[in-house]
Design a protein around this motif. Structure first.
Motif, PDB file in Angstrom:
ATOM      1  N   PRO A 160       0.796  -1.238   0.000  1.00 40.65           N
ATOM      2  CA  PRO A 160       0.000   0.000   0.000  1.00 40.65           C
ATOM      3  C   PRO A 160       0.821   1.278   0.000  1.00 40.65           C
ATOM      4  N   SER A 161       2.097   1.198   0.356  1.00 41.17           N
ATOM      5  CA  SER A 161       2.924   2.413   0.379  1.00 41.17           C
ATOM      6  C   SER A 161       3.800   2.555  -0.852  1.00 41.17           C
ATOM      7  N   SER A 162       3.602   1.716  -1.860  1.00 36.75           N
ATOM      8  CA  SER A 162       4.417   1.780  -3.067  1.00 36.75           C
ATOM      9  C   SER A 162       3.874   2.837  -4.022  1.00 36.75           C
ATOM     10  N   ALA A 163       4.624   3.915  -4.182  1.00 33.45           N
ATOM     11  CA  ALA A 163       4.211   4.964  -5.116  1.00 33.45           C
ATOM     12  C   ALA A 163       4.218   4.445  -6.547  1.00 33.45           C
ATOM     13  N   ARG A 164       5.181   3.601  -6.859  1.00 38.36           N
ATOM     14  CA  ARG A 164       5.289   3.088  -8.225  1.00 38.36           C
ATOM     15  C   ARG A 164       4.055   2.265  -8.601  1.00 38.36           C
ATOM     16  N   LEU A 165       3.599   1.409  -7.692  1.00 36.74           N
ATOM     17  CA  LEU A 165       2.427   0.594  -7.991  1.00 36.74           C
ATOM     18  C   LEU A 165       1.156   1.431  -8.009  1.00 36.74           C
ATOM     19  N   ALA A 182      -3.127   3.837 -11.343  1.00 34.04           N
ATOM     20  CA  ALA A 182      -3.765   5.031 -11.914  1.00 34.04           C
ATOM     21  C   ALA A 182      -3.710   4.997 -13.434  1.00 34.04           C
ATOM     22  N   TYR A 183      -2.556   4.626 -13.969  1.00 34.38           N
ATOM     23  CA  TYR A 183      -2.418   4.520 -15.430  1.00 34.38           C
ATOM     24  C   TYR A 183      -3.372   3.473 -15.991  1.00 34.38           C
ATOM     25  N   THR A 184      -3.470   2.336 -15.317  1.00 28.78           N
ATOM     26  CA  THR A 184      -4.343   1.260 -15.800  1.00 28.78           C
ATOM     27  C   THR A 184      -5.799   1.715 -15.809  1.00 28.78           C
ATOM     28  N   LEU A 185      -6.213   2.432 -14.765  1.00 28.83           N
ATOM     29  CA  LEU A 185      -7.588   2.937 -14.718  1.00 28.83           C
ATOM     30  C   LEU A 185      -7.843   3.945 -15.833  1.00 28.83           C
ATOM     31  N   GLU A 186      -6.857   4.789 -16.113  1.00 24.27           N
ATOM     32  CA  GLU A 186      -7.014   5.726 -17.225  1.00 24.27           C
ATOM     33  C   GLU A 186      -7.160   4.980 -18.541  1.00 24.27           C
ATOM     34  N   ARG A 187      -6.373   3.919 -18.710  1.00 24.13           N
ATOM     35  CA  ARG A 187      -6.460   3.118 -19.936  1.00 24.13           C
ATOM     36  C   ARG A 187      -7.798   2.397 -20.049  1.00 24.13           C
ATOM     37  N   MET A 188      -8.353   1.957 -18.902  1.00 23.60           N
ATOM     38  CA  MET A 188      -9.646   1.256 -18.926  1.00 23.60           C
ATOM     39  C   MET A 188     -10.757   2.177 -19.434  1.00 23.60           C
ATOM     40  N   GLY A 189     -10.650   3.474 -19.133  1.00 25.63           N
ATOM     41  CA  GLY A 189     -11.584   4.447 -19.688  1.00 25.63           C
ATOM     42  C   GLY A 189     -12.940   4.502 -19.038  1.00 25.63           C
ATOM     43  N   LEU A 207      -7.182   9.865  -9.841  1.00 30.08           N
ATOM     44  CA  LEU A 207      -6.661  11.129  -9.323  1.00 30.08           C
ATOM     45  C   LEU A 207      -6.140  10.956  -7.898  1.00 30.08           C
ATOM     46  N   SER A 208      -6.915  10.295  -7.064  1.00 28.87           N
ATOM     47  CA  SER A 208      -6.519  10.085  -5.683  1.00 28.87           C
ATOM     48  C   SER A 208      -5.232   9.269  -5.591  1.00 28.87           C
ATOM     49  N   LEU A 209      -5.116   8.240  -6.410  1.00 31.49           N
ATOM     50  CA  LEU A 209      -3.911   7.413  -6.430  1.00 31.49           C
ATOM     51  C   LEU A 209      -2.686   8.239  -6.824  1.00 31.49           C
ATOM     52  N   SER A 210      -2.853   9.084  -7.826  1.00 29.02           N
ATOM     53  CA  SER A 210      -1.741   9.927  -8.275  1.00 29.02           C
ATOM     54  C   SER A 210      -1.301  10.887  -7.186  1.00 29.02           C
ATOM     55  N   GLN A 211      -2.260  11.474  -6.503  1.00 33.24           N
ATOM     56  CA  GLN A 211      -1.923  12.432  -5.450  1.00 33.24           C
ATOM     57  C   GLN A 211      -1.250  11.743  -4.264  1.00 33.24           C
ATOM     58  N   ASN A 212      -1.738  10.561  -3.909  1.00 37.84           N
ATOM     59  CA  ASN A 212      -1.110   9.809  -2.821  1.00 37.84           C
ATOM     60  C   ASN A 212       0.310   9.391  -3.205  1.00 37.84           C
ATOM     61  N   TYR A 251       3.048  13.776 -11.038  1.00 40.11           N
ATOM     62  CA  TYR A 251       2.378  14.999 -11.504  1.00 40.11           C
ATOM     63  C   TYR A 251       1.689  14.753 -12.854  1.00 40.11           C
ATOM     64  N   TYR A 252       2.341  13.997 -13.714  1.00 42.17           N
ATOM     65  CA  TYR A 252       1.768  13.724 -15.038  1.00 42.17           C
ATOM     66  C   TYR A 252       0.466  12.939 -14.917  1.00 42.17           C
ATOM     67  N   ARG A 253       0.484  11.875 -14.091  1.00 41.92           N
ATOM     68  CA  ARG A 253      -0.725  11.071 -13.909  1.00 41.92           C
ATOM     69  C   ARG A 253      -1.836  11.913 -13.292  1.00 41.92           C
ATOM     70  N   GLU A 254      -1.469  12.816 -12.385  1.00 44.09           N
ATOM     71  CA  GLU A 254      -2.452  13.722 -11.795  1.00 44.09           C
ATOM     72  C   GLU A 254      -3.061  14.609 -12.878  1.00 44.09           C
ATOM     73  N   GLY A 255      -2.211  15.131 -13.746  1.00 47.36           N
ATOM     74  CA  GLY A 255      -2.717  15.971 -14.832  1.00 47.36           C
ATOM     75  C   GLY A 255      -3.644  15.218 -15.764  1.00 47.36           C
ATOM     76  N   LYS A 256      -3.287  13.973 -16.096  1.00 41.14           N
ATOM     77  CA  LYS A 256      -4.150  13.169 -16.973  1.00 41.14           C
ATOM     78  C   LYS A 256      -5.508  12.918 -16.314  1.00 41.14           C
ATOM     79  N   ALA A 257      -5.480  12.628 -15.010  1.00 43.13           N
ATOM     80  CA  ALA A 257      -6.748  12.390 -14.313  1.00 43.13           C
ATOM     81  C   ALA A 257      -7.607  13.649 -14.301  1.00 43.13           C
ATOM     82  N   TYR A 258      -6.979  14.794 -14.053  1.00 42.79           N
ATOM     83  CA  TYR A 258      -7.745  16.049 -14.086  1.00 42.79           C
ATOM     84  C   TYR A 258      -8.345  16.292 -15.475  1.00 42.79           C
TER      85      TYR A 258
END
Length: 432
Positions: free
Chosen positions: A241-246, A251-258, A267-272, A290-297
């Motif tokens: 749960p503390s892995s920023a990389r995972l 977050a990327y996978t959820l963005e890809r799922m659409g 967004l929450s995952l990116s910020q955490n 920051y990039y993943r946060e921007g994509k989520a926004y």
């Protein structure tokens, strides 16, 4: 202090193991590969002998006296070198180990110590030669072969891997590390589904292993198996749960799922992940967070917040993915056409360079005995500031085409960039 090179004769194979000799920073852009996802892993530790208890200065003194009495005894040299290194006397320890290797090239111990020493120093070329020599001595340490496979994967020297992989599978048939690197190799040569099956088996046995989860999710995503990718990465995040990389990969996978319902979670995952990366000093993940946060926004329609996040990502690493393009597009939407056009042109340059870089890596793999391919790759590494890999490629070009003036000049520059001045001056003398 520049570590001494393994320039002595008889102590390294004339060709890389795996092919017989008869076969013919200013801001550094993130390393990119069209296939292999990036990950940070601790280095494999070669099993060099270690003292039972921490050595003392008195131990060093005794070892020195023994060496004075037997200056050509490989065991005395190794013992002195081991103790000297343990006490932080790097130059003296290295000199002793190199001398032991010269005197007893059939002894594995000095090469095991040197491989570990060069790995810690980031001297991939010298580490690789020590590992290759250990392989030629039929080392039974699986980590020797595993580390060599890692280096070959990094360099994209794929034709050298199969015989090394075959040997280490014999030495350690049930090793998770062996199967993990086999999966990475299979993916690189186009056997994606086979790589996925291996990683799925490993993940079922080791759901807490961050690297296995990362690569399995990445490969599933590359194969457009998005539901399986989401299931895998969610389970991995539960175990880490503390892995920023995972978190960023989820977050990327959820963005890809659409699925719009998942965008707030992305967004929450990116910020955490950003908070974690900053707290842990993981500067390598800040631009991505920051990039993943921007994509989520963007997906949530919050354009101004997206612009701010992309600006932060660009400041952290202007070459990260397509952040320059995303930022440029938003700038143009705001009416700042000059800034937007400049950013988009910068992105196009990065994209074209990425394509050319990937092509150069593929050419090296497909034409592994072509010195021109290695020379071209060395120049790319120099441009990217990856000087240790540039040294490896320049040396391979020279092995295949000895005394090539262009390669000698390039090698001299790469060694100087690494701070290895003694070796650079030796190369300069060869150039005349």
């Amino acid at each position: 202090m520049a570590l001494l090179a393994l320039f002595y004769s008889g102590c390294a194979p004339s060709a890389p193991i795996g092919l017989s000799s008869g076969r013919s920073t200013s801001q550094v852009p993130a390393r990119f590969s069209p296939k292999e996802p990036q990950t940070l892993k601790p280095p494999l530790q070669i099993n060099a002998p270690r003292p039972v208890s921490p050595p003392t200065p008195e131990d060093l003194q005794r070892a020195y006296h023994e060496l004075q009495q037997h200056p050509k005894d490989p065991e005395a040299l190794i013992r002195y070198g081991e103790i000297a290194l343990a006490l932080g006397k790097i130059s003296a320890g290295t000199q002793a180990l190199l001398k032991a290797a010269r005197i007893a090239p059939s002894s594995q111990a000095p090469f095991a110590f040197l491989a570990r020493l060069y790995q810690d120093a980031g001297y991939t070329d010298l580490e690789m030669r020590a590992l290759q020599h250990l392989v030629s001595l039929r080392s039974t340490d699986p980590n020797v072969y595993l580390r060599l496979i890692e280096i070959y994967l990094e360099l994209h020297w794929l034709p050298f891997i199969p015989p090394i992989l075959h040997t280490v599978k014999t030495l350690a048939p049930n090793s998770t590390k062996v199967s993990f690197l086999e999966a990475r190799y299979l993916f690189e040569v186009g056997h994606t589904q086979q790589a996925i099956r291996i990683l799925q088996r490993l993940f079922a046995q080791n759901p807490q292993d961050e690297d296995i989860a990362f690569y399995l999710t990445s490969y599933l995503t590359a194969a457009e198996q998005l539901p399986a990718a989401e299931q895998t990465i969610r389970m991995a995040v539960q175990h880490n749960p503390s892995s920023a990389r995972l978190q960023l990969l989820l977050a990327y996978t959820l963005e890809r799922m659409g699925n719009p319902a998942s965008f707030p979670e992305a967004l929450s995952l990116s910020q955490n992940a950003l908070k974690t990366a900053l707290a842990q000093g993981r500067s390598d993940l800040v631009a991505e967070a920051y990039y993943r946060e921007g994509k989520a926004y963007l997906l949530l329609g919050q354009t101004q917040n997206a612009l701010t996040a992309f600006q932060q990502s660009y400041q952290a690493n202007p070459a990260f993915e397509d952040v320059a393009f995303q930022l440029g597009r938003l700038k143009m939407r705001e009416g700042d056409r000059a800034a937007g056009t400049k950013l988009i042109r910068f992105y196009e340059t990065i994209k074209n360079n990425s394509i050319r870089y990937g092509t150069a890596r593929d050419v090296v793999s497909e034409h592994i005995t072509d010195p021109t391919a290695h020379l071209r790759m060395a120049r790319w590494y120099m441009r990217l500031g990856i000087y240790n890999d540039a040294v490896v490629e320049y040396k391979e070009a020279l092995r295949l085409h000895p005394n090539d003036k262009t390669a000698l000049k390039g090698l001299e520059g790469a060694l100087l960039a690494m701070g290895r001045r003694t070796e650079a001056h030796q190369i300069a003398s060869l150039r005349g």
